[in-house]
Design an enzyme around this catalytic site. Structure first.
Site, PDB file in Angstrom:
ATOM      1  NE  ARG A  36      -2.446  -1.688   3.290  1.00 22.02           N
ATOM      2  CZ  ARG A  36      -2.289  -2.974   3.594  1.00 22.02           C
ATOM      3  NH1 ARG A  36      -2.727  -3.906   2.766  1.00 22.02           N
ATOM      4  NH2 ARG A  36      -1.717  -3.331   4.712  1.00 22.02           N
ATOM      5  CD  GLU A  41       2.434 -10.832  17.342  1.00 20.40           C
ATOM      6  OE1 GLU A  41       1.857 -11.183  18.373  1.00 20.40           O
ATOM      7  OE2 GLU A  41       1.869 -10.222  16.415  1.00 20.40           O
TER       8      GLU A  41
END
Length: 178
Positions: A66, A103
């Protein structure tokens, strides 16, 4: 009396789609694609994300995917160039490569070695600043190429994830804290 223009935060709230339990249960994902689809919304976010950096950059770096939308629009609006920072394996010529922590694992970003002349002033744009892993990696890649990163612009900043700490010393401009 002329009404005050809609704030950028109100515009983002009005145009964004909220997707519950995405990408995992308990997370509400703020989808910016409806903002990109709205001509005035897209113009407003591009104008406002680059405004603090006006006249300070030669090229805009967009982060996959994006960030490409924002960077291309910003480059066109300012008459500057645009470069892409891509996920590993997407670029055909020799690259600088940087691995960063996620993560649950790692990610890798790449930048063509010859896309930037050393000393080029670069504005980094992306849609979201979360943990700072992706944006921090792109800044390191640009430094490997000899670029001068003058700042980072993002539409949304997930404040609780403290990504800004990964970008210490950089001018970071967020349109909305979430």
């Amino acid at each position: 009396m002329i009404p005050a223009p809609e704030s950028i935060s109100d515009l983002l709230d009005r145009l964004s789609a909220i997707v519950p339990d995405y990408p995992v249960e308990g997370v509400s994902f703020k989808d910016l694609t409806p903002v990109f689809a709205d001509p005035l919304g897209l113009r407003r976010i591009v104008d406002e994300v680059i405004e603090p950096f006006a006249g300070q950059f030669d090229v805009v770096a967009g982060l996959e995917a994006r960030g490409f939308v924002l960077a291309a629009a910003a480059a066109y609006a300012t008459g500057t160039g645009m470069i892409t920072v891509r996920k590993a394996g997407k670029l055909p010529r020799p690259v600088h490569r940087d691995e960063y922590s996620l993560e649950y694992g790692t990610g890798t970003l790449e930048l063509h070695r010859d896309d930037i002349t050393p000393g080029t002033r670069v504005l980094v744009l992306d849609d979201v600043l979360a943990t700072g892993g992706t944006v921090g990696s792109s800044v390191r890649l640009l430094a490997m190429a000899g670029a001068d990163v003058i700042g980072v612009g993002v539409v949304l900043e997930l404040e609780a994830l403290a990504g800004r700490k990964q970008l210490a010393g950089l001018n970071v401009h967020s349109l909305q804290l979430v």
